[in-house]
Design a protein around this motif. Structure first.
Motif, PDB file in Angstrom:
ATOM      1  N   LEU A  67       0.816  -1.214   0.000  1.00 59.59           N
ATOM      2  CA  LEU A  67       0.000   0.000   0.000  1.00 59.59           C
ATOM      3  C   LEU A  67       0.850   1.264   0.000  1.00 59.59           C
ATOM      4  N   ALA A  68       2.065   1.178   0.530  1.00 62.83           N
ATOM      5  CA  ALA A  68       2.934   2.351   0.563  1.00 62.83           C
ATOM      6  C   ALA A  68       3.559   2.628  -0.799  1.00 62.83           C
ATOM      7  N   SER A  69       3.550   1.637  -1.688  1.00 66.15           N
ATOM      8  CA  SER A  69       4.187   1.787  -3.002  1.00 66.15           C
ATOM      9  C   SER A  69       3.198   2.278  -4.049  1.00 66.15           C
ATOM     10  N   PRO A  70       3.549   3.336  -4.771  1.00 65.09           N
ATOM     11  CA  PRO A  70       2.669   3.793  -5.867  1.00 65.09           C
ATOM     12  C   PRO A  70       2.464   2.729  -6.937  1.00 65.09           C
ATOM     13  N   ASP A  71       3.413   1.763  -7.038  1.00 62.83           N
ATOM     14  CA  ASP A  71       3.292   0.724  -8.060  1.00 62.83           C
ATOM     15  C   ASP A  71       2.005  -0.081  -7.910  1.00 62.83           C
ATOM     16  N   THR A  72       1.558  -0.278  -6.668  1.00 65.11           N
ATOM     17  CA  THR A  72       0.326  -1.038  -6.439  1.00 65.11           C
ATOM     18  C   THR A  72      -0.863  -0.359  -7.099  1.00 65.11           C
ATOM     19  N   PHE A  73      -0.851   0.959  -7.085  1.00 64.68           N
ATOM     20  CA  PHE A  73      -1.972   1.723  -7.642  1.00 64.68           C
ATOM     21  C   PHE A  73      -1.753   2.054  -9.114  1.00 64.68           C
ATOM     22  N   ASN A  74      -0.601   1.630  -9.642  1.00 62.70           N
ATOM     23  CA  ASN A  74      -0.320   1.822 -11.063  1.00 62.70           C
ATOM     24  C   ASN A  74      -0.242   0.490 -11.793  1.00 62.70           C
ATOM     25  N   ALA A  75      -0.821  -0.563 -11.212  1.00 61.26           N
ATOM     26  CA  ALA A  75      -0.795  -1.879 -11.842  1.00 61.26           C
ATOM     27  C   ALA A  75      -1.518  -1.829 -13.188  1.00 61.26           C
ATOM     28  N   ARG A  76      -1.038  -2.667 -14.110  1.00 65.24           N
ATOM     29  CA  ARG A  76      -1.605  -2.689 -15.460  1.00 65.24           C
ATOM     30  C   ARG A  76      -1.894  -4.130 -15.892  1.00 65.24           C
ATOM     31  N   SER A  77      -2.830  -4.267 -16.775  1.00 62.14           N
ATOM     32  CA  SER A  77      -3.109  -5.558 -17.409  1.00 62.14           C
ATOM     33  C   SER A  77      -3.146  -5.341 -18.916  1.00 62.14           C
ATOM     34  N   ALA A  78      -2.794  -6.386 -19.656  1.00 61.67           N
ATOM     35  CA  ALA A  78      -2.762  -6.269 -21.118  1.00 61.67           C
ATOM     36  C   ALA A  78      -3.513  -7.427 -21.749  1.00 61.67           C
ATOM     37  N   ALA A  79      -4.331  -7.110 -22.736  1.00 66.73           N
ATOM     38  CA  ALA A  79      -5.010  -8.129 -23.536  1.00 66.73           C
ATOM     39  C   ALA A  79      -4.187  -8.301 -24.809  1.00 66.73           C
ATOM     40  N   PHE A  80      -3.317  -9.344 -24.830  1.00 67.48           N
ATOM     41  CA  PHE A  80      -2.353  -9.494 -25.923  1.00 67.48           C
ATOM     42  C   PHE A  80      -2.663 -10.757 -26.712  1.00 67.48           C
ATOM     43  N   PRO A  81      -2.706 -10.658 -28.030  1.00 67.97           N
ATOM     44  CA  PRO A  81      -3.079 -11.817 -28.847  1.00 67.97           C
ATOM     45  C   PRO A  81      -1.915 -12.799 -29.006  1.00 67.97           C
ATOM     46  N   GLU A  82      -2.247 -14.010 -29.422  1.00 69.43           N
ATOM     47  CA  GLU A  82      -1.228 -14.998 -29.767  1.00 69.43           C
ATOM     48  C   GLU A  82      -0.563 -14.577 -31.084  1.00 69.43           C
ATOM     49  N   THR A  83       0.761 -14.442 -31.074  1.00 68.59           N
ATOM     50  CA  THR A  83       1.494 -14.066 -32.281  1.00 68.59           C
ATOM     51  C   THR A  83       2.945 -14.477 -32.140  1.00 68.59           C
ATOM     52  N   ASP A  84       3.586 -14.793 -33.269  1.00 67.32           N
ATOM     53  CA  ASP A  84       5.015 -15.116 -33.234  1.00 67.32           C
ATOM     54  C   ASP A  84       5.863 -13.951 -33.742  1.00 67.32           C
ATOM     55  N   LEU A  85       5.209 -12.806 -34.014  1.00 70.98           N
ATOM     56  CA  LEU A  85       5.957 -11.654 -34.525  1.00 70.98           C
ATOM     57  C   LEU A  85       6.694 -10.921 -33.405  1.00 70.98           C
ATOM     58  N   ILE A  86       6.034 -10.758 -32.289  1.00 72.03           N
ATOM     59  CA  ILE A  86       6.683 -10.128 -31.142  1.00 72.03           C
ATOM     60  C   ILE A  86       6.344 -10.927 -29.889  1.00 72.03           C
ATOM     61  N   SER A  87       7.241 -10.833 -28.882  1.00 70.68           N
ATOM     62  CA  SER A  87       7.041 -11.542 -27.613  1.00 70.68           C
ATOM     63  C   SER A  87       7.003 -10.532 -26.478  1.00 70.68           C
ATOM     64  N   PRO A  88       5.903 -10.465 -25.723  1.00 67.00           N
ATOM     65  CA  PRO A  88       5.867  -9.571 -24.556  1.00 67.00           C
ATOM     66  C   PRO A  88       6.888 -10.025 -23.515  1.00 67.00           C
ATOM     67  N   GLU A  89       7.597  -9.082 -22.920  1.00 68.52           N
ATOM     68  CA  GLU A  89       8.612  -9.406 -21.919  1.00 68.52           C
ATOM     69  C   GLU A  89       8.250  -8.882 -20.534  1.00 68.52           C
ATOM     70  N   ALA A  90       7.729  -7.671 -20.458  1.00 69.87           N
ATOM     71  CA  ALA A  90       7.407  -7.085 -19.150  1.00 69.87           C
ATOM     72  C   ALA A  90       6.347  -6.012 -19.312  1.00 69.87           C
ATOM     73  N   LEU A  91       5.430  -6.009 -18.358  1.00 68.21           N
ATOM     74  CA  LEU A  91       4.421  -4.951 -18.271  1.00 68.21           C
ATOM     75  C   LEU A  91       4.592  -4.314 -16.900  1.00 68.21           C
ATOM     76  N   LYS A  92       5.145  -3.114 -16.870  1.00 62.99           N
ATOM     77  CA  LYS A  92       5.524  -2.493 -15.617  1.00 62.99           C
ATOM     78  C   LYS A  92       4.392  -1.625 -15.057  1.00 62.99           C
ATOM     79  N   PRO A  93       4.401  -1.420 -13.733  1.00 65.09           N
ATOM     80  CA  PRO A  93       3.437  -0.482 -13.154  1.00 65.09           C
ATOM     81  C   PRO A  93       3.563   0.893 -13.817  1.00 65.09           C
ATOM     82  N   GLY A  94       2.453   1.507 -14.084  1.00 62.54           N
ATOM     83  CA  GLY A  94       2.474   2.829 -14.706  1.00 62.54           C
ATOM     84  C   GLY A  94       2.609   2.801 -16.208  1.00 62.54           C
TER      85      GLY A  94
END
Length: 690
Positions: A67-94
């Motif tokens: 609760l003390a970290s702003p990252d908790t309130f900056n959490a993100r989610s991504a709707a990413f399709p299946e593809t071999d063109l690019i690979s998601p590596e990290a989705l950071k807070p904010g």
């Protein structure tokens, strides 16, 4: 009669004086022993209870970190399709929210050159001199490399080659430069060749010039490694061109040197795998409030668990038989005060929040009669769904500035900073040190065609922020002032001494004034750039005698916080050590000094406020540690009381033994007298015998 008297006194063996003394000593000792034991048991129970309280506080504190970290309130989610063109590596807070469409037009690749054929990878080649390697961009006439533009941000390399060096030795020397270039020896047919691969990216292609010194057994050998704009040896083959990754993101073309994308979409990192022009990848990044919502619910549950433990320790609970049980700390004022402070902090407003939610009750968290917390679901859901930013401000630490030129950060001592508003005024902007040369006529300088610096004396030393370089010499061929500027910057930043202390400069050419400026990349009073030992031809580019150049040393930022002068280090302003703001730091961009006074704000949030309180309770000098130390000392005092009791009982036992021994002696004397009386009475006349 005497015998009866003596017998009644227990003379002789009639009295067990040893047992009597023991019984008397035990009777004297028992109540005092019981008092010490009761106190000892009480203190040990309290120490154990404080251990339980400390553990409960620690468990509760651990739930505050999210609760003390702003990252908790900056959490993100991504709707990413299946593809071999690019690979998601990290989705950071904010990460930047939104809908995205990506098309991969090209992937980044590294230039590969193959050269130096020999039938033995370990055999001496016989050439000596240097291999000069420069990073930059090749343009092509068809598939043939045509012109080369140096990359000013990458330092050039000069590798010393000896006559005894083999292809394997040269590969090792290239790899030892730690420049990102990879060199290896590979076997092709019955020959070994040196393969040199640049870092990926169009601007990281290589220009290689072999400079033989004429002393080796093969005096022209190193020229066979030439792959530059003037000379491309037949012994060098480019097997792969350098290229950038090229993407189209929401209709905008993006180019990057690497296939690892870390700054295309803020907070979303991905890897490009292959190109597929015309094939589009659609996805979205959304804020994820569920992470913060769960963290708040966990906080309420953790506090209630602590509350239950605290009530058991300081009040009354029920055992298995539903009988009341008094807590071990029920009469401990320190424990009760500690718990009271925590309860008060839970229900109070948060200092430093100017508007919006300022207390837990604003988002439906209530304090019940028994001290526990409850959540009013409709209010809570409304706050999460409609006022999420205000919920974040209520819980997490936050520092803000009214001035766009000033960014407020939180340092390692942020726990010491007091929440609230602070008046700030920047009285002096930070500045970088620089050196500006004399004006020269670039058009006239290049009017005769390319400049071959190797034909003149373009050597010098540069002092950057107090570090003096090796002798640097411009020896390239330059078609225009931009190529000259680029190589000048590259040579300075690539110098081993300058690079070794992470110092660097920017070389700027002003078309209007016709002057070069060498500017340090560091702010502050230690930032400076000077030249020395200039060769005679440096005057041609305005960097000759010091007397014709302008040198300015950098400046540290200056300013006040609540009227107290801060400490400036480069472009960072730190509050005075003794001030309430100590723990904050201000990063100040040029222009702040002209914007006048302004305010910065700092709030610990609910989590930060409670975390500070927990840390104070649990510190080595905190309430619990002091009480534990006090009780331990009292326990040790009871050990001393017991030792003192032992000493007193020993004396008491000795005194009783002495008194009974004296009594035995008296009784013995009386027995002897009795015997004498018996004989005398037998001899007295008129004595009747029964």
């Amino acid at each position: 009669m005497a015998n009866n008297i003596i017998s009644s006194l227990g003379g002789g063996s009639g009295i067990d004086t040893s047992n009597l003394v023991s019984s008397l000593v035990q009777a004297e000792r028992a109540p005092q022993d019981q008092r010490i034991e009761r106190k000892q048991e009480e203190l040990q129970a309290q120490i154990s209870a404080y251990g339980t309280l400390k553990s409960a506080l620690s468990d509760f504190q651990s739930m505050l970190s999210p609760l003390a970290s702003p990252d908790t309130f900056n959490a993100r989610s991504a709707a990413f399709p299946e593809t071999d063109l690019i690979s998601p590596e990290a989705l950071k807070p904010g990460a930047q929210t939104g809908s995205y469409q990506i098309e991969v037009n090209d992937v980044a690749s590294a230039q590969t050159l193959v050269m130096g054929s020999n039938d033995d990878e370990n055999a001496a080649l016989g050439g000596s001199g240097t291999l000069d390697i420069q990073f930059g961009t090749w343009t092509y006439a068809g598939t043939t490399p045509d012109t080369f533009a140096a990359n000013a941000d990458e330092p050039a390399l000069s590798i010393d080659i000896e006559a005894a060096d083999s292809l394997k030795d040269i590969a090792e020397k290239i790899n030892d430069t730690d420049s990102g270039i990879q060199a290896s020896v590979m076997r092709v047919g019955d020959q070994y060749q040196l393969m040199v691969t640049s870092p990926s990216g169009e601007a990281n292609a290589l220009s290689i010039t072999g400079n033989d010194d004429g002393t080796g057994t093969a005096p022209a050998l190193l020229q066979g490694f030439n792959f530059n704009q003037s000379s491309q040896s037949a012994g060098v083959t480019e097997t792969q061109q350098a290229s950038d990754a090229v993407l189209t993101v929401n209709g905008l073309e993006i180019r990057r040197e690497s296939n690892q994308m870390t700054d295309v979409i803020e907070g979303f990192e991905f890897t490009v795998n292959k190109a597929a022009a015309g094939e589009k990848i659609n996805f979205s990044i959304d804020a994820d409030s569920s992470v913060a919502e769960q963290a708040i619910r966990d906080f309420v549950d953790a506090y209630n668990a602590f509350q239950e433990v605290a009530e058991t320790l300081t009040g009354y609970s029920r055992d298995e038989d539903n009988m009341p049980v008094r807590g071990d700390l029920a009469s401990d004022s320190s424990a009760k005060s500690l718990i009271s402070q925590l309860r008060s902090s839970i229900s109070s407003e948060v200092t430093g929040i100017e508007s919006g939610f300022t207390a837990l009750t604003n988002l439906g968290i209530r304090t019940e009669r028994d001290g526990s917390l409850s959540i009013e679901e409709s209010e809570f859901s409304s706050a999460i769904n409609n006022n999420f930013d205000e919920v974040a401000d209520l819980f997490a630490r936050k520092a803000s500035s009214e001035n766009g030129y000033v960014e407020v950060g939180m340092g390692t001592r942020i726990g010491a900073a007091q929440p609230g508003s602070y008046d700030v005024e920047i009285t002096q902007d930070a500045a970088k040190g620089y050196l500006t040369g004399e004006a020269f006529d670039a058009a006239a300088l290049f009017s005769g065609g390319d400049i071959d610096a190797s034909a003149g004396d373009y050597s010098f030393r540069v002092n950057v922020n107090g570090t003096i370089s090796n002798i640097i010499e411009l020896s390239g061929t330059y078609a225009n002032v931009e190529e000259l500027r680029s190589d000048l910057q590259s040579q300075i930043n690539g110098d081993s001494k300058i690079k070794g202390v992470n110092a660097s400069i920017d070389v700027i050419y002003d078309d209007v004034s016709g002057q070069f400026t060498l500017e340090s990349r560091e702010f502050g009073k230690d930032s400076k750039v000077t030249l020395s030992l200039q060769g005679t031809d440096m005057a041609n580019i305005g960097l000759g005698a010091a007397s014709v150049m302008t040198q300015e040393q950098g400046l540290d930022v200056k300013g006040t916080i609540n009227g107290v002068a801060g400490f400036g280090a480069g472009n960072v302003l730190l509050p005075d050590l003794a001030s309430d703001a100590y723990g904050l730091n201000l990063t100040v961009s040029p222009g702040a000094a002209g914007s006048g006074a302004f305010e910065i704000n700092y709030s610990r949030g609910v989590a930060g406020k409670l975390d500070n309180l927990m840390s104070r309770f649990l510190s080595n000098e905190g309430t619990i540690a002091l009480r534990e130390e006090n009780m331990t000392n009292r326990l040790e005092g009871l050990d001393e009381d017991r030792e003192e009791l032992d000493r007193r009982m020993e004396k008491y036992e000795a005194r009783l033994s002495a008194e009974f021994l004296a009594m035995e002696r008296i009784i013995g004397s009386l027995n002897a007298t009795g015997d004498s009386l018996d004989g005398l009475m037998d001899r007295l006349p008129f004595t009747a015998q029964k």
